[in-house]
Design an enzyme around this catalytic site. Structure first.
Site, PDB file in Angstrom:
ATOM      1  N   SER A   8      12.818  11.829   9.886  1.00  0.00           N
ATOM      2  CA  SER A   8      13.019  10.398  10.120  1.00  0.00           C
ATOM      3  C   SER A   8      14.136   9.930   9.206  1.00  0.00           C
ATOM      4  O   SER A   8      14.484  10.590   8.227  1.00  0.00           O
ATOM      5  CB  SER A   8      11.731   9.611   9.871  1.00  0.00           C
ATOM      6  OG  SER A   8      11.202   9.881   8.579  1.00  0.00           O
ATOM      7  N   GLU A  10      16.190   6.453   7.245  1.00  0.00           N
ATOM      8  CA  GLU A  10      16.108   5.067   6.779  1.00  0.00           C
ATOM      9  C   GLU A  10      17.475   4.392   6.831  1.00  0.00           C
ATOM     10  O   GLU A  10      18.485   4.960   6.432  1.00  0.00           O
ATOM     11  CB  GLU A  10      15.582   5.022   5.339  1.00  0.00           C
ATOM     12  CG  GLU A  10      15.489   3.594   4.790  1.00  0.00           C
ATOM     13  CD  GLU A  10      14.954   3.552   3.379  1.00  0.00           C
ATOM     14  OE1 GLU A  10      13.755   3.878   3.202  1.00  0.00           O
ATOM     15  OE2 GLU A  10      15.723   3.227   2.444  1.00  0.00           O
ATOM     16  N   ALA A  44      12.722  -8.060  -0.887  1.00  0.00           N
ATOM     17  CA  ALA A  44      11.536  -8.655  -1.505  1.00  0.00           C
ATOM     18  C   ALA A  44      11.453 -10.143  -1.214  1.00  0.00           C
ATOM     19  O   ALA A  44      12.456 -10.863  -1.231  1.00  0.00           O
ATOM     20  CB  ALA A  44      11.561  -8.418  -3.011  1.00  0.00           C
ATOM     21  N   HIS A  70      10.291  -2.025   7.415  1.00  0.00           N
ATOM     22  CA  HIS A  70       9.665  -2.151   6.105  1.00  0.00           C
ATOM     23  C   HIS A  70       9.080  -3.563   6.002  1.00  0.00           C
ATOM     24  O   HIS A  70       9.624  -4.516   6.570  1.00  0.00           O
ATOM     25  CB  HIS A  70      10.691  -1.969   4.990  1.00  0.00           C
ATOM     26  CG  HIS A  70      11.104  -0.550   4.783  1.00  0.00           C
ATOM     27  ND1 HIS A  70      11.431  -0.041   3.549  1.00  0.00           N
ATOM     28  CD2 HIS A  70      11.252   0.480   5.653  1.00  0.00           C
ATOM     29  CE1 HIS A  70      11.768   1.233   3.660  1.00  0.00           C
ATOM     30  NE2 HIS A  70      11.670   1.564   4.942  1.00  0.00           N
ATOM     31  N   ARG A 100       5.073  -3.001  -1.861  1.00  0.00           N
ATOM     32  CA  ARG A 100       4.927  -4.184  -2.704  1.00  0.00           C
ATOM     33  C   ARG A 100       6.233  -4.952  -2.772  1.00  0.00           C
ATOM     34  O   ARG A 100       6.272  -6.159  -2.604  1.00  0.00           O
ATOM     35  CB  ARG A 100       4.494  -3.777  -4.128  1.00  0.00           C
ATOM     36  CG  ARG A 100       4.157  -4.983  -5.013  1.00  0.00           C
ATOM     37  CD  ARG A 100       4.184  -4.649  -6.481  1.00  0.00           C
ATOM     38  NE  ARG A 100       5.552  -4.464  -6.963  1.00  0.00           N
ATOM     39  CZ  ARG A 100       5.875  -4.405  -8.248  1.00  0.00           C
ATOM     40  NH1 ARG A 100       4.928  -4.479  -9.170  1.00  0.00           N
ATOM     41  NH2 ARG A 100       7.125  -4.230  -8.613  1.00  0.00           N
ATOM     42  N   GLY A 101       7.326  -4.250  -3.043  1.00  0.00           N
ATOM     43  CA  GLY A 101       8.617  -4.901  -3.198  1.00  0.00           C
ATOM     44  C   GLY A 101       8.821  -5.407  -4.609  1.00  0.00           C
ATOM     45  O   GLY A 101       7.903  -5.406  -5.439  1.00  0.00           O
ATOM     46  N   ASP A 102      10.023  -5.856  -4.890  1.00  0.00           N
ATOM     47  CA  ASP A 102      10.368  -6.413  -6.200  1.00  0.00           C
ATOM     48  C   ASP A 102      10.294  -7.923  -6.143  1.00  0.00           C
ATOM     49  O   ASP A 102      10.650  -8.537  -5.133  1.00  0.00           O
ATOM     50  CB  ASP A 102      11.777  -5.990  -6.614  1.00  0.00           C
ATOM     51  CG  ASP A 102      11.913  -4.476  -6.731  1.00  0.00           C
ATOM     52  OD1 ASP A 102      10.972  -3.860  -7.254  1.00  0.00           O
ATOM     53  OD2 ASP A 102      12.941  -3.937  -6.285  1.00  0.00           O
ATOM     54  N   TYR A 138       5.279   8.103  -5.423  1.00  0.00           N
ATOM     55  CA  TYR A 138       6.207   8.337  -6.527  1.00  0.00           C
ATOM     56  C   TYR A 138       5.793   9.597  -7.288  1.00  0.00           C
ATOM     57  O   TYR A 138       5.052   9.513  -8.271  1.00  0.00           O
ATOM     58  CB  TYR A 138       6.234   7.125  -7.467  1.00  0.00           C
ATOM     59  CG  TYR A 138       6.743   5.875  -6.800  1.00  0.00           C
ATOM     60  CD1 TYR A 138       8.088   5.539  -6.845  1.00  0.00           C
ATOM     61  CD2 TYR A 138       5.881   5.049  -6.086  1.00  0.00           C
ATOM     62  CE1 TYR A 138       8.565   4.397  -6.213  1.00  0.00           C
ATOM     63  CE2 TYR A 138       6.348   3.905  -5.442  1.00  0.00           C
ATOM     64  CZ  TYR A 138       7.682   3.591  -5.514  1.00  0.00           C
ATOM     65  OH  TYR A 138       8.146   2.465  -4.881  1.00  0.00           O
ATOM     66  N   HIS A 142       5.991   5.706 -10.627  1.00  0.00           N
ATOM     67  CA  HIS A 142       6.695   4.441 -10.421  1.00  0.00           C
ATOM     68  C   HIS A 142       7.240   3.960 -11.771  1.00  0.00           C
ATOM     69  O   HIS A 142       6.545   4.031 -12.795  1.00  0.00           O
ATOM     70  CB  HIS A 142       5.722   3.401  -9.843  1.00  0.00           C
ATOM     71  CG  HIS A 142       6.390   2.159  -9.355  1.00  0.00           C
ATOM     72  ND1 HIS A 142       6.871   1.186 -10.212  1.00  0.00           N
ATOM     73  CD2 HIS A 142       6.671   1.712  -8.101  1.00  0.00           C
ATOM     74  CE1 HIS A 142       7.407   0.198  -9.511  1.00  0.00           C
ATOM     75  NE2 HIS A 142       7.302   0.502  -8.236  1.00  0.00           N
ATOM     76  N   LYS A 158      -4.109   2.739  -2.120  1.00  0.00           N
ATOM     77  CA  LYS A 158      -3.379   2.439  -0.883  1.00  0.00           C
ATOM     78  C   LYS A 158      -3.890   3.302   0.267  1.00  0.00           C
ATOM     79  O   LYS A 158      -4.034   2.827   1.397  1.00  0.00           O
ATOM     80  CB  LYS A 158      -1.874   2.662  -1.095  1.00  0.00           C
ATOM     81  CG  LYS A 158      -1.221   1.651  -2.009  1.00  0.00           C
ATOM     82  CD  LYS A 158       0.287   1.754  -2.010  1.00  0.00           C
ATOM     83  CE  LYS A 158       0.794   2.945  -2.771  1.00  0.00           C
ATOM     84  NZ  LYS A 158       2.275   2.910  -2.961  1.00  0.00           N
ATOM     85  N   PHE A 209      21.262   4.471  -8.748  1.00  0.00           N
ATOM     86  CA  PHE A 209      20.002   4.379  -7.999  1.00  0.00           C
ATOM     87  C   PHE A 209      18.874   5.054  -8.767  1.00  0.00           C
ATOM     88  O   PHE A 209      17.774   4.514  -8.882  1.00  0.00           O
ATOM     89  CB  PHE A 209      20.146   5.055  -6.632  1.00  0.00           C
ATOM     90  CG  PHE A 209      21.084   4.367  -5.688  1.00  0.00           C
ATOM     91  CD1 PHE A 209      21.319   3.004  -5.776  1.00  0.00           C
ATOM     92  CD2 PHE A 209      21.737   5.093  -4.700  1.00  0.00           C
ATOM     93  CE1 PHE A 209      22.184   2.370  -4.901  1.00  0.00           C
ATOM     94  CE2 PHE A 209      22.615   4.471  -3.813  1.00  0.00           C
ATOM     95  CZ  PHE A 209      22.845   3.103  -3.930  1.00  0.00           C
ATOM     96  N   HIS A 259      11.986  12.637   5.288  1.00  0.00           N
ATOM     97  CA  HIS A 259      12.523  11.302   5.522  1.00  0.00           C
ATOM     98  C   HIS A 259      13.833  11.186   4.742  1.00  0.00           C
ATOM     99  O   HIS A 259      13.858  11.348   3.528  1.00  0.00           O
ATOM    100  CB  HIS A 259      11.529  10.241   5.031  1.00  0.00           C
ATOM    101  CG  HIS A 259      11.915   8.836   5.355  1.00  0.00           C
ATOM    102  ND1 HIS A 259      11.824   8.299   6.622  1.00  0.00           N
ATOM    103  CD2 HIS A 259      12.395   7.827   4.568  1.00  0.00           C
ATOM    104  CE1 HIS A 259      12.214   7.038   6.615  1.00  0.00           C
ATOM    105  NE2 HIS A 259      12.579   6.731   5.377  1.00  0.00           N
TER     106      HIS A 259
END
Length: 279
Positions: A8, A10, A44, A70, A100-102, A138, A142, A158, A209, A259
């Site tokens: 897949s 992104e 986010a 997402h 969750r996002g930032d 992660y 994380h 989760k 990154f 992915h």
């Protein structure tokens, strides 16, 4: 010969009409590799909501592979997220990447759903089993987690909330992935965890990154990339060798799928997929 392992890709929502036009070409090129789905990132607090929606629906209209938006929850309301879920369902979208996002800059409150496990539970409560829910994993922890054990417990939560599978942050050390999988197995967590693969095409971007998201670049690789300076051809050649070797090691160990973080480019990802026999 293809190894019949799902792949897949992104994308991120383009900021300009030119970027949107280019993405349609990249999508067409990568569609030839027969991916299981494409995912589209989401800022986010809904900061890229309109661009994400536009990208999702544009790509869905082209087909043939499904599109997985997402969805991040931090700083957003249940009502807004429910509206997005209903809209996606009405358009026939049945796969999501729940994050969750930032926290958006300047915002102090986490919102009604502060963690990804809360978002997963909300999607299940609101939409039942309509959506296949992917979550983030992660293997190297994380960057905001208090400890590896705490991060592991969060991932398990989760999965227990209703996640179907997971996609990892990119990594270059296969041992980190296998250790993570061993810990999950001991905890009785059996959902597929798909390695996230980052092609290496630009040293400075990769290092930036990696430093921001907590993904480790082995010291020898970081030093070699920096030593090449502006020699982009050497950087790409080294990156292709390193990442292809990583993919092969993961295949041999039984990774269920891959992915690719394409950065809205097709060339490097296409070469890796074909080199690894995944096309």
């Amino acid at each position: 010969m293809s190894r019949n392992i799902p792949i897949s890709f992104e994308f991120f929502p383009p900021k300009t009409p030119e970027g949107a036009e280019k993405l349609l070409t990249v999508h067409q090129q990568l569609s030839a590799l027969n991916p299981q789905y494409f995912s589209v990132t989401y800022g986010a607090g809904g900061s890229t909501r309109e661009r994400t929606l536009s990208t999702v629906f544009d790509l869905q209209a082209i087909g043939p592979a499904p599109i997985a938006p997402h969805l991040s929850c931090i700083g957003d309301s249940k009502a807004a997220l429910a509206g997005l879920l209903d809209g996606y369902k009405a358009k026939g979208i049945n796969r999501l990447v729940a994050l969750r996002g930032d926290l958006p800059s300047g915002q102090m409150t986490l919102g009604e759903l502060p963690y990804a496990r809360d978002l997963v539970a909300f999607v299940r409560e609101h939409s039942g089993d309509h959506f296949h829910i992917e979550v983030a994993a992660y293997p190297e922890m994380h960057p905001q987690a208090d400890s590896y054990e705490a991060d592991l417990r969060n991932f398990i939560a989760k999965a227990q909330a209703g996640a179907d599978s997971a996609i990892t942050q990119f990594f270059f050390n296969a041992d980190a992935y296998w250790h993570f999988m061993d810990r999950l197995a001991r905890a009785g967590v059996t959902i597929p965890v798909i390695p996230g693969i980052m092609p290496i095409t630009n040293a400075s971007n990769l290092i930036r990154f990696s430093d921001s998201c907590g993904a480790d670049i082995p010291r020898w690789l970081r030093k070699q990339l920096l030593a090449y300076g502006d020699d982009s051809a050497s950087i790409k050649a080294l990156g292709e060798t390193v990442v292809a070797r990583l993919i092969e090691e993961l295949i041999q160990g039984g990774a269920p799928a891959f992915h690719f973080y394409t950065m809205n480019q097709s060339e490097a990802t296409t070469r890796l997929v074909k080199l690894s026999g995944l096309a």
